[in-house]
Design a protein around this motif. Structure first.
Motif, PDB file in Angstrom:
ATOM      1  N   LEU A  52       0.845  -1.186   0.000  1.00 13.24           N
ATOM      2  CA  LEU A  52       0.000   0.000   0.000  1.00 13.24           C
ATOM      3  C   LEU A  52       0.880   1.235   0.000  1.00 13.24           C
ATOM      4  CD1 LEU A  52      -2.633  -1.128   2.650  1.00 13.24           C
ATOM      5  CD2 LEU A  52      -2.766  -1.304   0.161  1.00 13.24           C
TER       6      LEU A  52
ATOM      7  N   VAL B  48      -0.902   8.085   0.853  1.00 10.29           N
ATOM      8  CA  VAL B  48      -1.694   9.070   0.126  1.00 10.29           C
ATOM      9  C   VAL B  48      -0.911  10.372   0.087  1.00 10.29           C
ATOM     10  CG1 VAL B  48      -3.828  10.407   0.140  1.00 10.29           C
ATOM     11  CG2 VAL B  48      -3.849   7.997   0.819  1.00 10.29           C
TER      12      VAL B  48
ATOM     13  N   ASN C 140      -5.291  13.987  -0.848  1.00 11.88           N
ATOM     14  CA  ASN C 140      -6.597  13.404  -0.553  1.00 11.88           C
ATOM     15  C   ASN C 140      -7.690  14.344  -1.066  1.00 11.88           C
ATOM     16  OD1 ASN C 140      -8.778  12.034   0.454  1.00 11.88           O
ATOM     17  ND2 ASN C 140      -8.482  12.716   2.548  1.00 11.88           N
TER      18      ASN C 140
ATOM     19  N   ILE D 277     -12.815  10.564   3.611  1.00 12.73           N
ATOM     20  CA  ILE D 277     -11.695   9.844   4.210  1.00 12.73           C
ATOM     21  C   ILE D 277     -10.837  10.829   4.985  1.00 12.73           C
ATOM     22  CG2 ILE D 277      -9.694   8.408   3.767  1.00 12.73           C
ATOM     23  CD1 ILE D 277     -11.093   7.436   1.241  1.00 12.73           C
TER      24      ILE D 277
ATOM     25  N   LEU E 118      -5.966   9.057   6.748  1.00 14.14           N
ATOM     26  CA  LEU E 118      -5.242   8.614   5.560  1.00 14.14           C
ATOM     27  C   LEU E 118      -4.506   7.301   5.776  1.00 14.14           C
ATOM     28  CD1 LEU E 118      -3.867  12.008   4.245  1.00 14.14           C
ATOM     29  CD2 LEU E 118      -5.973  10.809   3.641  1.00 14.14           C
ATOM     30  N   GLN E 119      -4.224   6.942   7.018  1.00 12.88           N
ATOM     31  CA  GLN E 119      -3.562   5.662   7.285  1.00 12.88           C
ATOM     32  C   GLN E 119      -4.505   4.495   7.027  1.00 12.88           C
ATOM     33  OE1 GLN E 119      -0.330   5.426   7.906  1.00 12.88           O
ATOM     34  NE2 GLN E 119      -0.210   7.645   7.774  1.00 12.88           N
TER      35      GLN E 119
ATOM     36  N   GLY F 129      -7.493   4.733   5.118  1.00 12.36           N
ATOM     37  CA  GLY F 129      -8.031   4.793   3.761  1.00 12.36           C
ATOM     38  C   GLY F 129      -9.503   4.450   3.695  1.00 12.36           C
ATOM     39  N   ALA F 130      -9.944   4.019   2.538  1.00 12.36           N
ATOM     40  CA  ALA F 130     -11.355   3.679   2.325  1.00 12.36           C
ATOM     41  C   ALA F 130     -11.694   2.368   3.015  1.00 12.36           C
ATOM     42  CB  ALA F 130     -11.644   3.577   0.840  1.00 12.36           C
ATOM     43  N   ARG F 131     -12.859   2.323   3.620  1.00  8.08           N
ATOM     44  CA  ARG F 131     -13.332   1.103   4.281  1.00  8.08           C
ATOM     45  C   ARG F 131     -14.425   0.409   3.478  1.00  8.08           C
ATOM     46  NH1 ARG F 131     -11.635   0.212   9.426  1.00  8.08           N
ATOM     47  NH2 ARG F 131     -10.559   1.927  10.396  1.00  8.08           N
TER      48      ARG F 131
ATOM     49  N   SER G 269     -15.567   6.088   4.557  1.00  8.12           N
ATOM     50  CA  SER G 269     -14.894   5.863   5.838  1.00  8.12           C
ATOM     51  C   SER G 269     -15.773   5.151   6.860  1.00  8.12           C
ATOM     52  CB  SER G 269     -14.433   7.196   6.417  1.00  8.12           C
ATOM     53  OG  SER G 269     -15.542   8.060   6.587  1.00  8.12           O
TER      54      SER G 269
END
Length: 87
Positions: free
Chosen positions: A25, A28, A31, A36, A39-40, A42-44, A75
């Motif tokens: 990974l 980012v 953003n 979101i 940033l650690q 990310g998208a869920r 998020s």
């Protein structure tokens, strides 16, 4: 035997990122998504598409209210995303 195969598969799945570095990974840099904020992590999840709201608005709204706590955001945590050490 099924149990042996399952245990081997699970142990291989757990070891794969350690041995190969995959998946890798990337951090980012910019953003552009206001949903979101961490940033650690990310998208869920993916949000419901606009077309789904247009075709099934009432049903989607019930699902968002009942299953997502009223927030259709990338998020928003899902039921299986429950590890308390990862916030």
């Amino acid at each position: 035997d099924t149990v042996t195969t399952e245990i081997y598969t699970l142990s291989l799945h757990d070891a794969l990122p350690i041995c190969t570095g995959y998946p890798q990974l990337f951090p980012v840099v910019v953003n552009n998504n206001p949903d979101i904020t961490n940033l650690q992590l990310g998208a869920r999840r993916l949000t419901y598409p606009l077309e789904e709201y247009e075709a099934n608005g009432a049903t989607i709204q019930v699902a968002v209210d009942e299953w997502l706590g009223g927030q259709d955001k990338m998020s928003t945590r899902l039921w299986w995303d429950c590890n308390p050490r990862i916030r």
